[in-house]
Structure formats: C-alpha cells, structure tokens
Design a protein around this motif. Structure first.
Motif, PDB file in Angstrom:
ATOM      1  N   MET A  43     -11.935 -14.258 -10.472  1.00  0.00           N
ATOM      2  CA  MET A  43     -13.125 -13.755  -9.777  1.00  0.00           C
ATOM      3  C   MET A  43     -13.636 -12.498 -10.478  1.00  0.00           C
ATOM      4  N   LEU A  44     -12.727 -11.607 -10.834  1.00  0.00           N
ATOM      5  CA  LEU A  44     -13.133 -10.344 -11.453  1.00  0.00           C
ATOM      6  C   LEU A  44     -13.547 -10.507 -12.907  1.00  0.00           C
ATOM      7  N   LYS A  45     -12.779 -11.261 -13.659  1.00  0.00           N
ATOM      8  CA  LYS A  45     -12.992 -11.313 -15.107  1.00  0.00           C
ATOM      9  C   LYS A  45     -13.931 -12.426 -15.568  1.00  0.00           C
ATOM     10  N   ALA A  46     -14.052 -13.491 -14.762  1.00  0.00           N
ATOM     11  CA  ALA A  46     -14.855 -14.626 -15.195  1.00  0.00           C
ATOM     12  C   ALA A  46     -15.899 -15.050 -14.165  1.00  0.00           C
ATOM     13  N   GLY A  47     -16.035 -14.288 -13.092  1.00  0.00           N
ATOM     14  CA  GLY A  47     -17.018 -14.641 -12.067  1.00  0.00           C
ATOM     15  C   GLY A  47     -16.649 -15.864 -11.269  1.00  0.00           C
ATOM     16  N   GLY A  48     -15.356 -16.203 -11.224  1.00  0.00           N
ATOM     17  CA  GLY A  48     -14.895 -17.356 -10.462  1.00  0.00           C
ATOM     18  C   GLY A  48     -15.028 -17.120  -8.963  1.00  0.00           C
ATOM     19  N   PRO A  49     -14.741 -18.157  -8.183  1.00  0.00           N
ATOM     20  CA  PRO A  49     -14.825 -18.004  -6.721  1.00  0.00           C
ATOM     21  C   PRO A  49     -13.720 -17.097  -6.206  1.00  0.00           C
ATOM     22  N   ALA A  50     -13.958 -16.512  -5.063  1.00  0.00           N
ATOM     23  CA  ALA A  50     -12.971 -15.640  -4.428  1.00  0.00           C
ATOM     24  C   ALA A  50     -11.781 -16.468  -3.951  1.00  0.00           C
ATOM     25  N   PRO A  51     -10.610 -15.846  -3.887  1.00  0.00           N
ATOM     26  CA  PRO A  51      -9.467 -16.543  -3.298  1.00  0.00           C
ATOM     27  C   PRO A  51      -9.801 -16.963  -1.863  1.00  0.00           C
ATOM     28  N   GLU A  52      -9.189 -18.045  -1.436  1.00  0.00           N
ATOM     29  CA  GLU A  52      -9.417 -18.545  -0.087  1.00  0.00           C
ATOM     30  C   GLU A  52      -8.169 -18.354   0.748  1.00  0.00           C
ATOM     31  N   GLY A  53      -8.250 -18.733   1.991  1.00  0.00           N
ATOM     32  CA  GLY A  53      -7.098 -18.666   2.867  1.00  0.00           C
ATOM     33  C   GLY A  53      -6.836 -17.262   3.358  1.00  0.00           C
ATOM     34  N   ARG A  54      -5.570 -16.961   3.543  1.00  0.00           N
ATOM     35  CA  ARG A  54      -5.190 -15.687   4.147  1.00  0.00           C
ATOM     36  C   ARG A  54      -5.666 -14.477   3.365  1.00  0.00           C
ATOM     37  N   PHE A  55      -5.929 -14.627   2.071  1.00  0.00           N
ATOM     38  CA  PHE A  55      -6.391 -13.506   1.250  1.00  0.00           C
ATOM     39  C   PHE A  55      -7.895 -13.571   0.960  1.00  0.00           C
ATOM     40  N   GLY A  56      -8.629 -14.295   1.779  1.00  0.00           N
ATOM     41  CA  GLY A  56     -10.066 -14.470   1.595  1.00  0.00           C
ATOM     42  C   GLY A  56     -10.866 -13.181   1.624  1.00  0.00           C
ATOM     43  N   ASP A  57     -10.333 -12.129   2.265  1.00  0.00           N
ATOM     44  CA  ASP A  57     -11.050 -10.847   2.296  1.00  0.00           C
ATOM     45  C   ASP A  57     -11.202 -10.225   0.916  1.00  0.00           C
ATOM     46  N   LEU A  58     -10.483 -10.745  -0.079  1.00  0.00           N
ATOM     47  CA  LEU A  58     -10.652 -10.235  -1.436  1.00  0.00           C
ATOM     48  C   LEU A  58     -12.071 -10.477  -1.949  1.00  0.00           C
ATOM     49  N   ALA A  59     -12.810 -11.351  -1.283  1.00  0.00           N
ATOM     50  CA  ALA A  59     -14.212 -11.587  -1.653  1.00  0.00           C
ATOM     51  C   ALA A  59     -15.023 -10.297  -1.601  1.00  0.00           C
ATOM     52  N   LEU A  60     -14.613  -9.344  -0.761  1.00  0.00           N
ATOM     53  CA  LEU A  60     -15.301  -8.047  -0.698  1.00  0.00           C
ATOM     54  C   LEU A  60     -15.287  -7.314  -2.032  1.00  0.00           C
ATOM     55  N   LEU A  61     -14.316  -7.657  -2.862  1.00  0.00           N
ATOM     56  CA  LEU A  61     -14.174  -6.986  -4.152  1.00  0.00           C
ATOM     57  C   LEU A  61     -14.905  -7.712  -5.286  1.00  0.00           C
ATOM     58  N   ALA A  62     -15.649  -8.753  -4.973  1.00  0.00           N
ATOM     59  CA  ALA A  62     -16.385  -9.498  -6.006  1.00  0.00           C
ATOM     60  C   ALA A  62     -17.306  -8.616  -6.849  1.00  0.00           C
ATOM     61  N   PRO A  63     -17.966  -7.597  -6.288  1.00  0.00           N
ATOM     62  CA  PRO A  63     -18.825  -6.750  -7.128  1.00  0.00           C
ATOM     63  C   PRO A  63     -18.087  -6.006  -8.237  1.00  0.00           C
ATOM     64  N   VAL A  64     -16.763  -5.916  -8.153  1.00  0.00           N
ATOM     65  CA  VAL A  64     -15.985  -5.236  -9.188  1.00  0.00           C
ATOM     66  C   VAL A  64     -16.107  -5.960 -10.527  1.00  0.00           C
ATOM     67  N   LYS A  65     -16.486  -7.226 -10.493  1.00  0.00           N
ATOM     68  CA  LYS A  65     -16.612  -7.982 -11.744  1.00  0.00           C
ATOM     69  C   LYS A  65     -17.556  -7.307 -12.727  1.00  0.00           C
ATOM     70  N   ASP A  66     -18.512  -6.551 -12.220  1.00  0.00           N
ATOM     71  CA  ASP A  66     -19.480  -5.874 -13.083  1.00  0.00           C
ATOM     72  C   ASP A  66     -18.967  -4.545 -13.644  1.00  0.00           C
ATOM     73  N   TYR A  67     -17.715  -4.201 -13.328  1.00  0.00           N
ATOM     74  CA  TYR A  67     -17.119  -2.930 -13.766  1.00  0.00           C
ATOM     75  C   TYR A  67     -15.756  -3.204 -14.405  1.00  0.00           C
ATOM     76  N   PRO A  68     -15.733  -3.707 -15.638  1.00  0.00           N
ATOM     77  CA  PRO A  68     -14.469  -4.108 -16.278  1.00  0.00           C
ATOM     78  C   PRO A  68     -13.402  -3.008 -16.307  1.00  0.00           C
ATOM     79  N   ALA A  69     -13.798  -1.767 -16.371  1.00  0.00           N
ATOM     80  CA  ALA A  69     -12.817  -0.686 -16.393  1.00  0.00           C
ATOM     81  C   ALA A  69     -12.044  -0.584 -15.078  1.00  0.00           C
ATOM     82  N   ARG A  70     -12.541  -1.199 -14.024  1.00  0.00           N
ATOM     83  CA  ARG A  70     -11.897  -1.161 -12.702  1.00  0.00           C
ATOM     84  C   ARG A  70     -11.018  -2.384 -12.420  1.00  0.00           C
ATOM     85  N   HIS A  71     -11.059  -3.384 -13.288  1.00  0.00           N
ATOM     86  CA  HIS A  71     -10.323  -4.621 -13.026  1.00  0.00           C
ATOM     87  C   HIS A  71      -8.823  -4.390 -12.884  1.00  0.00           C
ATOM     88  N   THR A  72      -8.236  -3.661 -13.810  1.00  0.00           N
ATOM     89  CA  THR A  72      -6.790  -3.491 -13.803  1.00  0.00           C
ATOM     90  C   THR A  72      -6.306  -2.826 -12.528  1.00  0.00           C
TER      91      THR A  72
END
Length: 144
Positions: A94-123
C-alpha cells in the motif's frame, strides 16, 4: 497535502497506544529502528498454538509510526504468523506501490494510505508490523 496525512483520526490513534510497555517473560522480542529518522519499536510476544496470546510494545516514533503501532496493538491478540506477515506485506505494498489497504482486523491501516506520497516516512510507518512479524516468527520457530 500534509493535512491529509495528519488527520484528526490518525493523530487520535497515535495518542492512544494500546498495549504499551514490555512483557516480563516474552517468548520472543524484536526491535526495529529507522536509520533515517531514529524511530524505534520494540515488541514482545507470547505465542500459543501459533497465535499471539500476549503482546506489548515500546514505541518511540513519529505520529505515523505510532498510529500504525496503535492499530497493531488494538488487534494483534489472536493473530497468526501468516496473518501478520500478509498484513505486513499488504501494508508495505500500500505504501510503496499504491496497493490496496490491508483488510480484516487491521483494516484501519487504510488511514495511513496518504503516506505513500512520502517515501521518507515509509520505514517508520512499517516498523511495528516488521517487528511483530519477526518476533512471532522467532517464537513459532523456537516451539517447533
């Protein structure tokens, strides 16, 4: 742009860190550090029947890393190694390739999708999931 990254919901997640601290006698521990920004995550796990039975985390990270760790802490109990690794991989995609957000119990990680535009923040954003997958793998391997 940067306002999209630091939404009120994301900042609330960062401030509410479930399972903060350390376990007295973990089955395994993993520490991950971002060399770029110095963010650091240490996770302790107890594993029973291949699933996380107990978990604690010591997180010294930016709001993005804290938010990801907050999602992890809220939902990690009961997760299997396979689920954690697939979530970590989907989160990384999701962060590095613009893939879909994780689903299921960790679906709230979708909130972090905008981080994809900030590669220095990925790690730093991925640290908690990198650490928990490693710790659970070590715990499972020790029991095998």
């Amino acid at each position: 742009m940067i306002d999209d990254l630091y939404s009120a919901r994301l900042l609330r997640l960062a401030a509410e860190m479930p399972r903060a601290g350390r376990l007295a006698q973990p089955d395994a521990t993993s520490e991950k550090v971002s060399k770029l920004c110095g963010s650091r995550v240490v996770v302790d796990v107890k594993v029973e029947d291949g699933h996380v039975a107990d978990f604690a985390q010591d997180v010294k990270a930016c709001a993005l890393g804290q938010a990801a760790a907050s999602v992890l802490g809220a939902h990690v109990i009961g997760a299997s190694l396979q689920e954690l690794e697939s979530t970590r991989d989907a989160f990384r995609s999701m962060l590095k390739a613009g893939g879909p957000a994780p689903e299921g119990r960790f679906g709230d990680l979708a909130l972090l999708a905008p981080v994809k535009d900030y590669p220095a923040r990925h790690t730093s954003t991925l640290l908690a999931f990198e650490a928990v997958a490693e710790a659970v793998r070590h715990a499972v391997e020790r029991r095998a």
